[in-house]
Scaffold this active site. Structure first.
Site, PDB file in Angstrom:
ATOM      1  N   ASP A  54      21.693   9.750  -0.978  1.00 40.35           N
ATOM      2  CA  ASP A  54      20.449   9.599  -1.730  1.00 40.35           C
ATOM      3  C   ASP A  54      20.700   9.462  -3.229  1.00 40.35           C
ATOM      4  OD1 ASP A  54      17.528   9.584  -1.793  1.00 40.35           O
ATOM      5  OD2 ASP A  54      17.693  11.539  -2.762  1.00 40.35           O
ATOM      6  N   HIS A  71      23.024   6.270  -7.742  1.00 41.08           N
ATOM      7  CA  HIS A  71      22.670   6.694  -9.094  1.00 41.08           C
ATOM      8  C   HIS A  71      23.838   7.293  -9.879  1.00 41.08           C
ATOM      9  CE1 HIS A  71      18.759   5.797  -7.676  1.00 41.08           C
ATOM     10  NE2 HIS A  71      18.504   6.950  -7.114  1.00 41.08           N
ATOM     11  N   LYS A  99       2.276   2.146  -5.545  1.00 39.56           N
ATOM     12  CA  LYS A  99       1.194   2.812  -6.286  1.00 39.56           C
ATOM     13  C   LYS A  99       1.716   3.593  -7.487  1.00 39.56           C
ATOM     14  CE  LYS A  99      -0.424   4.564  -2.361  1.00 39.56           C
ATOM     15  NZ  LYS A  99      -1.268   5.291  -1.369  1.00 39.56           N
ATOM     16  N   SER A 128       0.820  -1.216   0.000  1.00 43.21           N
ATOM     17  CA  SER A 128       0.000   0.000   0.000  1.00 43.21           C
ATOM     18  C   SER A 128       0.851   1.262   0.000  1.00 43.21           C
ATOM     19  CB  SER A 128      -0.943   0.015   1.211  1.00 43.21           C
ATOM     20  OG  SER A 128      -0.196   0.013   2.413  1.00 43.21           O
ATOM     21  N   GLY A 129       2.156   1.089  -0.185  1.00 44.91           N
ATOM     22  CA  GLY A 129       3.069   2.221  -0.127  1.00 44.91           C
ATOM     23  C   GLY A 129       3.094   3.051  -1.398  1.00 44.91           C
ATOM     24  N   LYS A 160      18.973  19.412  -5.179  1.00 44.93           N
ATOM     25  CA  LYS A 160      17.542  19.700  -5.080  1.00 44.93           C
ATOM     26  C   LYS A 160      17.318  21.208  -5.216  1.00 44.93           C
ATOM     27  CE  LYS A 160      15.829  15.717  -2.521  1.00 44.93           C
ATOM     28  NZ  LYS A 160      15.009  15.293  -3.667  1.00 44.93           N
ATOM     29  N   ASP A 191      18.295  -0.179  -8.918  1.00 45.22           N
ATOM     30  CA  ASP A 191      18.663   1.224  -9.100  1.00 45.22           C
ATOM     31  C   ASP A 191      17.911   1.680 -10.337  1.00 45.22           C
ATOM     32  OD1 ASP A 191      19.887   3.658  -9.925  1.00 45.22           O
ATOM     33  OD2 ASP A 191      21.666   3.178  -8.750  1.00 45.22           O
ATOM     34  N   HIS A 192      16.838   2.454 -10.139  1.00 48.19           N
ATOM     35  CA  HIS A 192      15.951   2.720 -11.269  1.00 48.19           C
ATOM     36  C   HIS A 192      16.636   3.526 -12.372  1.00 48.19           C
ATOM     37  CE1 HIS A 192      15.210   6.385  -8.810  1.00 48.19           C
ATOM     38  NE2 HIS A 192      15.021   6.969  -9.980  1.00 48.19           N
TER      39      HIS A 192
END
Length: 483
Positions: free
Chosen positions: A236, A241, A17, A12-13, A341, A178-179
């Site tokens: 992160d 990445h 989703k 349900s995370g 960011k 690792d997307h």
């Protein structure tokens, strides 16, 4: 593809989703799922199967790159069942074993099991240990484990976690996702360079001046304050990445490489990555944190003013570095990496800058000549651009022009589609292997220690900018600038 069970922890995370259900749905539409598959979603929420199916449908409506095909939606949802599960309770594992076996019996599926852990890092060891203890991962068929980042928080914790996983799974059964490695343009680097002689001839260290890899985001910390204020940009984005993009960019493709050759070559690249000496760290590393500013026309607050962030936080939201790969092919060529960011634009790209031997003082007819660039845009668009010099007849000077090739992004599979499909087939080519992960942490560890000892200054930059001034000086000292 063999029939199997996919056991999804964290059903349900947010990741499930936004990424996993749409990925599975698009694989289903393309006929890339096993003929018979049981998808067992686990979570603490007291969902019924109907509740679970409604959640999946809502996820598809919001995030699938394809529209829902009403006539086959029920067939897709029928593959999913929900099991209430608490990772901290032993009885949950017994219930899970019974649940999986019952479903496998109903569908006549062999006990080939793929476990996907989309959970908090602190639960990974607990879950995998209990999967083995309760016999869930002791199958007669194959078993595989997909694990999301972060894989440890430093070298020691990564090594400890891997040692625990290896008690239950073999290395070739562990798929560290690792997307970035699932992005089409990253996977297509080899097929972009090797079969195209015009590009292959450019991929020559005698002609390349530098390589730049950027992964910039316009978003701030959002709802991830609890995690991000401990991790920072270095954990992160950099350890996983960006260093993976360095490896993929630095791969030499004299011929088509087998998956094992790609793995070995990536390891060799990391082994050749020059460590940053402690007394030289400030010359090669820049860390930063965003202040208040304006992003895409909207006023945004400083990192220290974000909800859940310590107002005195010295956490990094920006990281840049100069790297050297001391092997025969890349020796002497700087690689510059940066991520941040609240930057001016959202972009992930690789830029190869070629040497510019024009001398305008000796050859006035060469006024305006600039270095050629090969720019590979990975995200949000996918394109390949080559910057060339064209003479402007109006002033007899050269002007730069871009030749750009692009593909329709909507026709491209999402990263998680590719990676889930690979994992179901047992293809680990575009997953992070342990030796790469460990070598990445070994390179990062001295930098982490310098951060903790306040050995590097924290440079502030306005939100909506291209980062701190120190990151520009990093390249200017070498006669370059960020593209």
């Amino acid at each position: 593809m063999q029939d199997m069970s996919l056991v999804l922890f964290g059903a349900s995370g947010d990741l499930a989703k936004r990424k996993l259900y749409p990925a599975l749905y698009n694989l289903f539409l393309e006929g890339k799922m096993p003929p018979s598959i049981s998808v067992v979603g686990l979570g603490r929420k007291p969902f019924s199967n109907e509740d679970f199916h409604a959640l999946i449908k809502e996820a598809l409506e919001s995030f699938s790159r394809r529209d829902i095909v009403s006539s086959s939606l029920d067939e897709f949802l029928e593959k999913f069942r929900y099991c209430i599960f608490d990772a901290t309770k032993q009885e949950s594992y017994k219930d899970l074993q019974d649940f999986i076996e019952t479903r496998e019996s109903e569908l006549n599926i062999p006990d080939n099991r793929l476990f996907y852990l989309s959970v908090a890092p602190k639960l990974v060891d607990l879950i995998t240990t209990n999967l083995h203890k309760n016999g869930i991962s002791q199958t007669k068929g194959w078993k595989r484990l997909i694990i999301e980042k972060p894989f440890g928080s430093d070298l020691k914790s990564a090594q400890e976690l891997n040692a625990k996983l290896k008690e239950v799974f073999d290395e070739d059964e562990i798929f560290r996702i690792d997307h970035y490695l699932g992005k089409p343009m990253v996977q297509n680097l080899e097929s972009l360079i090797r079969p195209n002689p015009i590009l292959k001839s450019l991929w020559d260290h005698h002609q390349i001046a530098n390589v730049q890899i950027t992964a910039s985001e316009t978003v701030g910390v959002g709802t991830r304050a609890g995690y991000y204020d401990q991790a920072g940009a270095i954990r992160d984005m950099v350890q996983n990445h960006l260093l993976q993009l360095v490896m993929m960019t630095a791969l030499h493709h004299p011929k088509k490489l087998s998956p094992k050759e790609i793995e070995d070559n990536k390891r060799e690249i990391m082994e050749s990555l020059r460590p940053v000496a402690k007394d030289e760290m400030s010359q090669h590393i820049v860390r930063g944190q965003y202040e208040a500013g304006e992003v895409e026309g909207e006023t945004v607050k400083a990192y220290r003013e974000e909800d859940g962030i310590d107002p005195d936080s010295n956490n990094d939201t920006f990281f840049a570095a100069r790297l050297y790969i001391d092997n025969e092919y890349w020796k002497g060529i700087p690689f510059y990496i940066r991520t941040g960011k609240r930057m001016k634009e959202k972009s992930t790209r690789i830029v190869i800058e070629f040497k510019n031997e024009a001398d305008e003082t000796e050859n006035p007819e060469e006024i305006g000549l600039v270095s050629n660039l090969l720019e590979i845009e990975i995200n949000p668009a996918e394109s390949v651009s080559l910057r060339v010099n064209i003479k402007d007849q109006s002033n007899e000077q050269f002007e730069p022009a871009f030749i750009t090739f692009s593909k329709n992004p909507s026709s491209q599979p999402e990263a998680y589609e590719r990676l889930l499909n690979d994992a179901m087939q047992g293809n680990s080519t575009y997953f992070a292997h342990w030796n790469e992960v460990e070598l990445s942490w070994k390179w990062i560890q001295p930098i982490l220690e310098a951060f903790e000892e306040d050995g590097l200054p924290l440079n502030f930059y306005p939100a909506g900018s291209t980062g701190p001034e120190a990151s520009h000086k990093l390249l200017e000292t070498d006669g370059f600038n960020w593209w």
